[in-house]
Design an enzyme around this catalytic site. Structure first.
Site, PDB file in Angstrom:
ATOM      1  N   HIS A 157      11.127   1.372 -14.239  1.00 35.32           N
ATOM      2  CA  HIS A 157      12.441   1.831 -14.717  1.00 35.32           C
ATOM      3  C   HIS A 157      12.592   3.330 -14.544  1.00 35.32           C
ATOM      4  O   HIS A 157      13.392   3.980 -15.231  1.00 35.32           O
ATOM      5  CB  HIS A 157      12.651   1.421 -16.185  1.00 35.32           C
ATOM      6  CG  HIS A 157      12.791  -0.056 -16.371  1.00 35.32           C
ATOM      7  ND1 HIS A 157      12.675  -0.670 -17.600  1.00 35.32           N
ATOM      8  CD2 HIS A 157      13.014  -1.050 -15.486  1.00 35.32           C
ATOM      9  CE1 HIS A 157      12.830  -1.984 -17.456  1.00 35.32           C
ATOM     10  NE2 HIS A 157      13.040  -2.240 -16.190  1.00 35.32           N
ATOM     11  N   THR A 190       4.747   3.325 -28.984  1.00 33.55           N
ATOM     12  CA  THR A 190       5.151   3.581 -30.380  1.00 33.55           C
ATOM     13  C   THR A 190       4.041   4.260 -31.177  1.00 33.55           C
ATOM     14  O   THR A 190       4.331   5.082 -32.053  1.00 33.55           O
ATOM     15  CB  THR A 190       5.555   2.266 -31.083  1.00 33.55           C
ATOM     16  OG1 THR A 190       4.470   1.342 -30.991  1.00 33.55           O
ATOM     17  CG2 THR A 190       6.812   1.659 -30.485  1.00 33.55           C
ATOM     18  N   GLN A 217       7.465  -0.297 -17.720  1.00 34.47           N
ATOM     19  CA  GLN A 217       8.911  -0.140 -17.906  1.00 34.47           C
ATOM     20  C   GLN A 217       9.212   1.209 -18.570  1.00 34.47           C
ATOM     21  O   GLN A 217      10.360   1.604 -18.679  1.00 34.47           O
ATOM     22  CB  GLN A 217       9.442  -1.270 -18.790  1.00 34.47           C
ATOM     23  CG  GLN A 217       9.256  -2.659 -18.193  1.00 34.47           C
ATOM     24  CD  GLN A 217       9.501  -3.756 -19.214  1.00 34.47           C
ATOM     25  OE1 GLN A 217      10.629  -4.211 -19.395  1.00 34.47           O
ATOM     26  NE2 GLN A 217       8.456  -4.165 -19.913  1.00 34.47           N
ATOM     27  N   CYS A 275      20.876  15.035  -8.875  1.00 35.55           N
ATOM     28  CA  CYS A 275      22.342  15.123  -8.953  1.00 35.55           C
ATOM     29  C   CYS A 275      22.914  13.811  -8.430  1.00 35.55           C
ATOM     30  O   CYS A 275      22.548  13.365  -7.339  1.00 35.55           O
ATOM     31  CB  CYS A 275      22.854  16.286  -8.112  1.00 35.55           C
ATOM     32  SG  CYS A 275      24.643  16.273  -7.902  1.00 35.55           S
ATOM     33  N   CYS A 316      24.916  21.544  -5.371  1.00 34.18           N
ATOM     34  CA  CYS A 316      26.272  21.338  -4.842  1.00 34.18           C
ATOM     35  C   CYS A 316      27.316  22.052  -5.711  1.00 34.18           C
ATOM     36  O   CYS A 316      28.465  22.173  -5.324  1.00 34.18           O
ATOM     37  CB  CYS A 316      26.603  19.845  -4.737  1.00 34.18           C
ATOM     38  SG  CYS A 316      26.673  18.996  -6.317  1.00 34.18           S
ATOM     39  N   VAL A 331       9.576   5.113 -19.290  1.00 36.40           N
ATOM     40  CA  VAL A 331       9.988   6.293 -18.508  1.00 36.40           C
ATOM     41  C   VAL A 331       9.349   7.560 -19.060  1.00 36.40           C
ATOM     42  O   VAL A 331       9.616   8.649 -18.568  1.00 36.40           O
ATOM     43  CB  VAL A 331      11.528   6.421 -18.553  1.00 36.40           C
ATOM     44  CG1 VAL A 331      12.191   5.214 -17.883  1.00 36.40           C
ATOM     45  CG2 VAL A 331      12.049   6.617 -19.974  1.00 36.40           C
ATOM     46  N   ASP A 332       8.485   7.435 -20.098  1.00 38.52           N
ATOM     47  CA  ASP A 332       7.959   8.603 -20.823  1.00 38.52           C
ATOM     48  C   ASP A 332       6.780   9.287 -20.130  1.00 38.52           C
ATOM     49  O   ASP A 332       6.386  10.385 -20.522  1.00 38.52           O
ATOM     50  CB  ASP A 332       7.561   8.196 -22.245  1.00 38.52           C
ATOM     51  CG  ASP A 332       6.596   7.008 -22.293  1.00 38.52           C
ATOM     52  OD1 ASP A 332       6.726   6.191 -23.233  1.00 38.52           O
ATOM     53  OD2 ASP A 332       5.747   6.888 -21.393  1.00 38.52           O
ATOM     54  N   ARG A 390      13.966  -2.600 -29.322  1.00 41.71           N
ATOM     55  CA  ARG A 390      14.531  -3.769 -29.989  1.00 41.71           C
ATOM     56  C   ARG A 390      13.857  -4.104 -31.314  1.00 41.71           C
ATOM     57  O   ARG A 390      14.218  -5.095 -31.941  1.00 41.71           O
ATOM     58  CB  ARG A 390      14.514  -4.962 -29.025  1.00 41.71           C
ATOM     59  CG  ARG A 390      15.439  -4.721 -27.848  1.00 41.71           C
ATOM     60  CD  ARG A 390      15.351  -5.773 -26.757  1.00 41.71           C
ATOM     61  NE  ARG A 390      16.205  -5.350 -25.661  1.00 41.71           N
ATOM     62  CZ  ARG A 390      15.826  -4.448 -24.753  1.00 41.71           C
ATOM     63  NH1 ARG A 390      14.600  -3.905 -24.800  1.00 41.71           N
ATOM     64  NH2 ARG A 390      16.658  -4.065 -23.792  1.00 41.71           N
TER      65      ARG A 390
HETATM   66  N1  APR Z   1       1.677  -2.499 -30.325  1.00 40.57           N
HETATM   67  C1  APR Z   1       2.077  -3.674 -29.734  1.00 40.57           C
HETATM   68  N2  APR Z   1       3.389  -4.063 -29.644  1.00 40.57           N
HETATM   69  C2  APR Z   1       4.298  -3.227 -30.175  1.00 40.57           C
HETATM   70  C3  APR Z   1       3.954  -1.999 -30.826  1.00 40.57           C
HETATM   71  C4  APR Z   1       2.561  -1.652 -30.888  1.00 40.57           C
HETATM   72  N3  APR Z   1       2.142  -0.529 -31.469  1.00 40.57           N
HETATM   73  N4  APR Z   1       5.099  -1.399 -31.257  1.00 40.57           N
HETATM   74  C5  APR Z   1       6.127  -2.235 -30.890  1.00 40.57           C
HETATM   75  N5  APR Z   1       5.645  -3.329 -30.261  1.00 40.57           N
HETATM   76  C6  APR Z   1       6.389  -4.439 -29.653  1.00 40.57           C
HETATM   77  C7  APR Z   1       7.657  -4.817 -30.392  1.00 40.57           C
HETATM   78  O1  APR Z   1       7.353  -5.792 -31.359  1.00 40.57           O
HETATM   79  C8  APR Z   1       8.545  -5.378 -29.270  1.00 40.57           C
HETATM   80  O2  APR Z   1       8.352  -6.789 -29.115  1.00 40.57           O
HETATM   81  O3  APR Z   1       6.819  -3.994 -28.389  1.00 40.57           O
HETATM   82  C9  APR Z   1       8.006  -4.698 -28.002  1.00 40.57           C
HETATM   83  C10 APR Z   1       8.969  -3.664 -27.393  1.00 40.57           C
HETATM   84  O4  APR Z   1      10.065  -4.379 -26.893  1.00 40.57           O
HETATM   85  P1  APR Z   1      11.419  -3.593 -26.513  1.00 40.57           P
HETATM   86  O5  APR Z   1      11.762  -2.650 -27.584  1.00 40.57           O
HETATM   87  O6  APR Z   1      12.395  -4.643 -26.122  1.00 40.57           O
HETATM   88  O7  APR Z   1      10.986  -2.690 -25.265  1.00 40.57           O
HETATM   89  P2  APR Z   1      10.793  -3.162 -23.744  1.00 40.57           P
HETATM   90  O8  APR Z   1      10.403  -4.582 -23.652  1.00 40.57           O
HETATM   91  O9  APR Z   1       9.909  -2.175 -23.096  1.00 40.57           O
HETATM   92  O10 APR Z   1      12.289  -2.970 -23.178  1.00 40.57           O
HETATM   93  C11 APR Z   1      12.517  -3.207 -21.822  1.00 40.57           C
HETATM   94  O11 APR Z   1      14.768  -2.432 -22.038  1.00 40.57           O
HETATM   95  O12 APR Z   1      16.164  -1.004 -23.051  1.00 40.57           O
HETATM   96  C12 APR Z   1      15.561  -1.264 -21.873  1.00 40.57           C
HETATM   97  O13 APR Z   1      15.017   0.208 -20.120  1.00 40.57           O
HETATM   98  C13 APR Z   1      14.642  -0.143 -21.416  1.00 40.57           C
HETATM   99  O14 APR Z   1      12.471  -0.317 -20.361  1.00 40.57           O
HETATM  100  C14 APR Z   1      13.265  -0.789 -21.422  1.00 40.57           C
HETATM  101  C15 APR Z   1      13.581  -2.258 -21.290  1.00 40.57           C
END
Ligand code: APR
Length: 238
Positions: free
Chosen positions: A120, A29, A102, A128, A148, A104-105, A37
């Site tokens: 992931h 982020t 987890q 394909c 294909c 994919v970036d 989430r």
């Molecule tokens: N520093 C620390 N923590 C952070 C930061 C930051 N800068 N920004 C966000 N967070 C925390 C959020 O508070 C949240 O608890 O990171 C967590 C991200 O959680 P999710 O959004 O649930 O992401 P993730 O756990 O990676 O999701 C798992 O879910 O949707 C699928 O395939 C997708 O790989 C993903 C998997």
């Protein structure tokens, strides 16, 4: 920031013979990639069932396609931040043995991290779904398999309902089971089977996240805050 805990993590890293970093969307982020989430996360405005499941791919290909086309576009200007670079440096200095992510970036890899287990998959490579051949991003954007001639193309990401890339999963599982220290960064630990990994180590566990973990007592050290800042503070304490 709790200096005492920062010191404890730095000491644990120096003592550890094998350290694994397990990361999630919160690790990216600070580079401008939304997580899933949090209140400004992708799943806040969109149902994962509509774009990130096998059913969505099979039954709503246009919605699926434009969702990932947008994510691919948004990643164009994105660079790894100091947190990614700090972890890559720790790997070069053998303070970290594996990054299991987890995400994919591809930002860990862009920062120089190696090895990286992509639990992931990746949004930067494509195949394909019919002939299984690898195709390019351009082919994905053109929505048709040039190999294909008819197949639907997709990014090499793991959709809900699919098994994880086996080699990467096996590597992460093996290393985490053997680890003296597992540092979990930026994940809500809501998605299985990855969410189970921290509980499979006999080593010390650290959780670094903006929000508290589902079960704080499951971790030896919990540090709430931004990944980039905390990783830099640990680096200074090493
Ligand atoms: N520093 C620390 N923590 C952070 C930061 C930051 N800068 N920004 C966000 N967070 C925390 C959020 O508070 C949240 O608890 O990171 C967590 C991200 O959680 P999710 O959004 O649930 O992401 P993730 O756990 O990676 O999701 C798992 O879910 O949707 C699928 O395939 C997708 O790989 C993903 C998997």
């Amino acid at each position: 920031m709790n200096d005492q805990l920062i010191l404890q993590i730095a000491e644990a890293m120096q003592k550890s013979q094998k350290t694994v970093v397990l990361s999630g969307a919160g690790m990216s982020t600070e580079s401008g990639v939304p997580d899933f989430r949090s209140k400004d996360g992708l799943w806040f405005n969109m149902k994962p069932q509509d774009v990130a499941t096998v059913e969505a791919f099979e039954q709503q290909y246009d919605t699926f396609h434009s969702f990932y086309q947008q994510r691919i576009h948004d990643l164009k200007q994105i660079e790894p931040h100091i947190g990614h670079k700090t972890i890559a440096k720790w790997q070069q200095f053998n303070l970290v043995d594996l990054v299991a992510t987890q995400n994919v970036d591809g930002l860990h890899e862009m920062a120089g991290s190696d090895p990286v287990a992509r639990l992931h998959g990746s949004i930067r490579t494509f195949h394909c779904a019919d002939c299984q051949k690898a195709v390019t991003e351009e082919d994905y954007l053109r929505k048709q398999c040039p190999k294909c001639g008819y197949g639907r193309v997709r990014p090499d990401i793991t959709l809900f309902g699919e098994i994880l890339p086996q080699r990467d999963w096996e590597t992460a599982l093996h290393e985490i089971k053997q680890a003296d220290l597992v540092i979990v960064i930026g994940t809500s630990l809501e998605v299985y089977p990855v969410a189970e990994l921290p509980s499979l180590t006999s080593g010390k566990t650290v959780y670094i996240n903006k929000e508290a973990p589902p079960l704080a007592s499951a971790f030896d050290i919990v540090l709430e805050g931004k990944a980039g800042e905390i990783l830099q503070a640990i680096d200074r304490a090493l």
